[in-house]
Enzyme design. Structure first.
Site, PDB file in Angstrom:
ATOM      1  N   HIS A  10      47.667  16.285  37.304  1.00  0.00           N
ATOM      2  CA  HIS A  10      48.673  17.336  37.558  1.00  0.00           C
ATOM      3  C   HIS A  10      48.108  18.719  37.265  1.00  0.00           C
ATOM      4  O   HIS A  10      48.841  19.647  36.940  1.00  0.00           O
ATOM      5  CB  HIS A  10      49.944  17.106  36.722  1.00  0.00           C
ATOM      6  CG  HIS A  10      50.445  15.698  36.754  1.00  0.00           C
ATOM      7  ND1 HIS A  10      51.343  15.244  37.679  1.00  0.00           N
ATOM      8  CD2 HIS A  10      50.116  14.625  35.989  1.00  0.00           C
ATOM      9  CE1 HIS A  10      51.583  13.957  37.476  1.00  0.00           C
ATOM     10  NE2 HIS A  10      50.840  13.548  36.459  1.00  0.00           N
TER      11      HIS A  10
ATOM     12  N   SER B 279      33.386  41.454  48.069  1.00  0.00           N
ATOM     13  CA  SER B 279      34.581  42.061  48.633  1.00  0.00           C
ATOM     14  C   SER B 279      34.254  43.483  49.068  1.00  0.00           C
ATOM     15  O   SER B 279      33.487  44.176  48.406  1.00  0.00           O
ATOM     16  CB  SER B 279      35.685  42.081  47.573  1.00  0.00           C
ATOM     17  OG  SER B 279      36.638  43.086  47.876  1.00  0.00           O
TER      18      SER B 279
ATOM     19  N   LYS C 239      33.799  41.547  42.746  1.00  0.00           N
ATOM     20  CA  LYS C 239      34.065  40.195  43.234  1.00  0.00           C
ATOM     21  C   LYS C 239      32.821  39.397  43.611  1.00  0.00           C
ATOM     22  O   LYS C 239      31.847  39.924  44.143  1.00  0.00           O
ATOM     23  CB  LYS C 239      34.961  40.281  44.465  1.00  0.00           C
ATOM     24  CG  LYS C 239      36.348  40.780  44.139  1.00  0.00           C
ATOM     25  CD  LYS C 239      37.216  39.698  43.579  1.00  0.00           C
ATOM     26  CE  LYS C 239      38.035  39.118  44.700  1.00  0.00           C
ATOM     27  NZ  LYS C 239      38.785  37.969  44.225  1.00  0.00           N
TER      28      LYS C 239
ATOM     29  N   GLU D 146      35.628  27.794  50.467  1.00  0.00           N
ATOM     30  CA  GLU D 146      36.965  27.993  51.051  1.00  0.00           C
ATOM     31  C   GLU D 146      36.964  27.619  52.527  1.00  0.00           C
ATOM     32  O   GLU D 146      37.929  27.050  53.050  1.00  0.00           O
ATOM     33  CB  GLU D 146      37.400  29.450  50.889  1.00  0.00           C
ATOM     34  CG  GLU D 146      37.639  29.836  49.432  1.00  0.00           C
ATOM     35  CD  GLU D 146      37.774  31.345  49.280  1.00  0.00           C
ATOM     36  OE1 GLU D 146      38.798  31.890  49.693  1.00  0.00           O
ATOM     37  OE2 GLU D 146      36.834  31.972  48.765  1.00  0.00           O
TER      38      GLU D 146
END
Ligand code: ARG
Length: 458
Positions: free
Chosen positions: A157, A278, A284, A291
């Protein structure tokens, strides 16, 4: 539009829009090699059976062999005016050898030809895909071996659960990837059946030798029913299903790595060469590759559902709709191949933040089940033990204390079964060593698993 394989009964030229709308050459040109190999076997058989003059068969084989060389050397330029790859190759052959080429399409239809092309293509691709999966498994195994003593918190979880060896977690990837490989290899069994000779749908009245063509092309069997041969694409669906499951697994691996590389988890550093930045936020370092693995997985599932939907309402036998399986199949295969190419590189360049994970596994809540099992070993029921440890955890949380800091008399207040030795199990190494069931994270068992995989993956 280039010369068509049909047209004599047509009183009019087809509308240019029809030519454009029906053409598949923009994608099926990729099957050129397989189309030619099929034609060489077919022409050789037609000559051997004296269905066409041997001299013509020889001329066809010679001409096709020259075109095949061009394909293999990357010199073949598809004619994007052609209707499909079959017409394109036929036209090239005509230009090379003239009249004899007109006999090639004897006892054949594009309906059985396209099935043959896809099957030959898939027989090759399955080997590449299986190799790609093995390669990824090896890179994960190397990574596991390099970090064999690292213990990490594991989650259910997405809440901290229990300690495991990092290697145990990584071996889970290797297990499911093995099933993916098996599924794809298994699908190839049902691809290995030669459809040529089914012709349009009913076979032919000419004395062809399908067995000879089968041997030439290296298939295990010939298809048993001509209608089935030209109508079904279950083998395309099966490969796409296998690829979808594989992609879902790759996506879950990607998600683990994304999560572990966040500032919040901070278990790993993914190498800069596999991250992006970024345009606005200078600080970043983003895991875009991972992804996109997650993102592309959606496309592959889409490819599978496209072909399923494509098939569901088709009356037997061949329908032109079937042409649209190929962009989906190619997309699925190309995408999974790309994922399998980049993921091993990522694994080869991950750094574990060992100090960070070492601190995280000091969280004593990770050992609550070990304490429960300690009490069970001393004769308490599971229910009693669970209640006792639950109370201890609650009290410790309320008071901001650790179980290990409780005095012996404090411990006895919860249960007289507690002895000071319980504190010996409140650490990560003890926790994983206490696991003895087969398939568990016990270090000895995990090492044995690693050795077994080393042997299996070579
Ligand atoms: N391009 C078609 C396909 O991919 C094969 C051609 C069959 N055309 C036909 N009119 N029967 O399925």
């Amino acid at each position: 539009m280039a010369k068509k394989l049909w047209g004599s009964r047509f009183q009019k030229k087809t509308n240019v829009l029809v030519d454009k709308f029906t053409s598949s050459i923009s994608y099926d040109y990729r099957l050129a090699k397989y189309d030619i190999l099929g034609s060489i076997a077919h022409a050789t058989m037609l000559g051997k059976q004296k269905i066409i003059p041997v001299a013509d068969a020889n001329a066809i084989v010679k001409g096709l062999s020259i075109i095949l060389k061009d394909v293999e050397n990357g010199k073949f330029k598809p004619n994007f005016q052609a209707e499909d790859i079959h017409s394109n190759i036929q036209e090239l052959l005509e230009n090379k050898i003239g009249k004899a080429s007109e006999r090639l399409h004897t006892a054949r239809s594009r309906n059985d030809q396209i099935v043959l092309d896809i099957k030959l293509y898939l027989k090759d691709e399955v080997v590449v895909l299986a190799g790609g999966i093995s390669c990824l498994q090896k890179s994960i195994l190397d990574f596991a071996k390099k970090n064999i003593n690292v213990i990490v918190p594991s989650y259910t979880h997405l809440q901290v659960a229990q300690c495991v060896l990092l290697a145990h977690h990584l071996l889970a990837y290797i297990e499911f990837l093995e099933r993916d490989k098996e599924r794809i290899i298994d699908a190839s069994k049902r691809i290995d059946s030669m459809p040529l000779g089914s012709c349009a749908l009913s076979g032919t009245g000419l004395n062809i030798d399908r067995e000879f063509v089968r041997k030439q092309l290296g298939f295990k069997s010939v298809t048993a029913n001509s209608i089935d041969s030209v109508s079904d694409r279950d083998f395309v669906i099966e490969v796409l299903a296998g690829l979808s499951i594989t992609a879902v697994h790759l996506s879950r691996i990607a998600e683990d790595l994304i999560l572990w590389s966040t500032k919040e988890f901070n278990f790993i550093d993914i190498d800069f060469s596999f991250c992006t930045g970024s345009s606005i936020m200078p600080h970043k370092k983003n895991p875009d590759v991972l992804e996109l693995i997650r993102g592309y997985t959606g496309n592959i599932i889409g490819d599978l559902s496209s072909v399923l939907v494509l098939m569901k309402g088709l009356p037997l036998s061949y329908n032109r709709d079937l042409q649209l399986d190929k962009p989906k199949l190619f997309d699925g295969i190309d995408t999974v191949k790309n994922m399998l190419e980049i993921l091993p590189q990522i694994f080869g360049n991950i750094k574990i933040n060992k100090d960070v994970v070492a601190k995280r596994v000091m969280d004593e809540s990770l050992f609550s089940v070990d304490v429960v099992e300690y009490l069970i070993r001393k004769g308490l029921s599971y229910r009693q033990a669970h209640d006792i440890v639950g109370k201890m955890v609650k009290d410790c949380l309320d008071k901001g204390k650790n179980i290990s800091s409780l005095s012996n008399s404090d411990l006895k207040k919860y249960s007289d079964k507690f002895n000071p030795d319980v504190k010996k199990i409140l650490n990560a190494w003890a926790s994983i060593s206490l696991k003895i069931s087969s398939g568990s994270t016990n270090p000895r068992l995990v090492s044995a698993q690693i050795r077994a995989w080393e042997k299996k993956l070579g």
